[in-house]
Design a protein around this motif. Sequence first.
Motif, mmCIF file in Angstrom:
data_model
loop_
_atom_site.group_PDB
_atom_site.id
_atom_site.type_symbol
_atom_site.label_atom_id
_atom_site.label_comp_id
_atom_site.label_asym_id
_atom_site.label_seq_id
_atom_site.Cartn_x
_atom_site.Cartn_y
_atom_site.Cartn_z
ATOM 1 N N ARG A 73 -13.970 6.212 -4.089
ATOM 2 C CA ARG A 73 -13.296 5.017 -4.291
ATOM 3 C C ARG A 73 -13.240 4.291 -5.664
ATOM 4 O O ARG A 73 -14.293 4.826 -6.361
ATOM 5 C CB ARG A 73 -14.037 3.701 -3.521
ATOM 6 N N LEU A 74 -11.871 3.960 -6.000
ATOM 7 C CA LEU A 74 -11.781 3.616 -7.476
ATOM 8 C C LEU A 74 -11.166 2.074 -7.592
ATOM 9 O O LEU A 74 -10.363 1.917 -6.497
ATOM 10 C CB LEU A 74 -10.781 4.515 -8.380
ATOM 11 N N ILE A 93 0.875 -1.184 0.054
ATOM 12 C CA ILE A 93 -0.022 -0.002 -0.006
ATOM 13 C C ILE A 93 0.881 1.220 0.022
ATOM 14 O O ILE A 93 1.807 1.332 0.903
ATOM 15 C CB ILE A 93 -0.798 0.082 1.264
ATOM 16 N N VAL A 94 0.516 2.177 -0.957
ATOM 17 C CA VAL A 94 1.486 3.371 -1.062
ATOM 18 C C VAL A 94 0.311 4.352 -1.256
ATOM 19 O O VAL A 94 -0.804 4.390 -1.505
ATOM 20 C CB VAL A 94 2.340 3.321 -2.433
ATOM 21 N N ARG A 103 -2.470 18.155 -6.611
ATOM 22 C CA ARG A 103 -2.797 18.126 -5.013
ATOM 23 C C ARG A 103 -3.920 17.225 -4.762
ATOM 24 O O ARG A 103 -4.088 16.994 -3.662
ATOM 25 C CB ARG A 103 -3.008 19.639 -4.434
ATOM 26 N N GLU A 104 -4.108 16.159 -5.488
ATOM 27 C CA GLU A 104 -4.893 14.952 -5.434
ATOM 28 C C GLU A 104 -4.113 14.187 -4.733
ATOM 29 O O GLU A 104 -2.839 14.013 -5.069
ATOM 30 C CB GLU A 104 -5.588 14.573 -6.745
ATOM 31 N N SER A 105 -4.465 13.161 -4.060
ATOM 32 C CA SER A 105 -3.750 12.098 -3.424
ATOM 33 C C SER A 105 -4.467 10.740 -3.838
ATOM 34 O O SER A 105 -5.794 10.752 -3.977
ATOM 35 C CB SER A 105 -3.394 12.083 -2.195
ATOM 36 N N PHE A 106 -3.851 9.746 -3.820
ATOM 37 C CA PHE A 106 -4.390 8.554 -4.227
ATOM 38 C C PHE A 106 -3.627 7.331 -3.044
ATOM 39 O O PHE A 106 -2.361 7.729 -3.216
ATOM 40 C CB PHE A 106 -4.083 8.177 -5.534
ATOM 41 N N LEU A 114 -2.476 1.322 -9.702
ATOM 42 C CA LEU A 114 -2.840 1.165 -8.197
ATOM 43 C C LEU A 114 -4.103 0.604 -8.371
ATOM 44 O O LEU A 114 -5.015 0.804 -9.169
ATOM 45 C CB LEU A 114 -2.999 2.316 -7.436
ATOM 46 N N GLU A 115 -4.656 -0.548 -7.183
ATOM 47 C CA GLU A 115 -5.681 -1.155 -7.042
ATOM 48 C C GLU A 115 -6.330 -0.467 -5.871
ATOM 49 O O GLU A 115 -5.556 -0.342 -4.657
ATOM 50 C CB GLU A 115 -5.561 -2.681 -7.368
ATOM 51 N N GLY A 116 -7.803 -0.827 -5.707
ATOM 52 C CA GLY A 116 -8.270 -0.602 -4.491
ATOM 53 C C GLY A 116 -7.706 0.846 -3.999
ATOM 54 O O GLY A 116 -7.405 0.779 -2.772
ATOM 55 N N VAL A 117 -8.203 1.801 -4.657
ATOM 56 C CA VAL A 117 -7.706 3.090 -4.508
ATOM 57 C C VAL A 117 -8.817 3.982 -3.754
ATOM 58 O O VAL A 117 -10.054 4.174 -3.992
ATOM 59 C CB VAL A 117 -7.271 3.846 -5.798
#
Length: 115
Positions: free
Chosen positions: A57-58, A17-18, A25-28, A43-46
């Motif tokens: 949730r993406l 997880i990162v 300025r968006e964060s994932f 990334l998965e399960g973001v």
Amino acid sequence: MSIEIPVKLLHEAEGHIVSIEMKTRESFRGKLIEAEDNMNCRLEGVIQTQKDGSTARLNNVYLRGSSITYFVFPEMLRNAPMLKNLDKPTKGQGIGMGIGRQAQRQAKGMSYLFG
């Protein structure tokens, strides 16, 4: 051309997880599935957090490396093998302040003026 330490660390983080912040300025935050040498990431399960604080949730996200500001890696990567030898200088690598021999000789010759 060899791969440098930040890219190696990014590849080492695959499967963990990162958190990634973009220039917008968006964060994932999610599981890093794949990372490329140019720092493109999948990334998965973001959980996406907009700069106004709203979240979404993406399932999958592909992020372009040139628009990434920084990564936050898991604490366990602090013990990654590629970071072990950073503290020890290799043969031929100096540990001083970078002044050459000529400057050292001149400093020794002028030490009576200051000391």
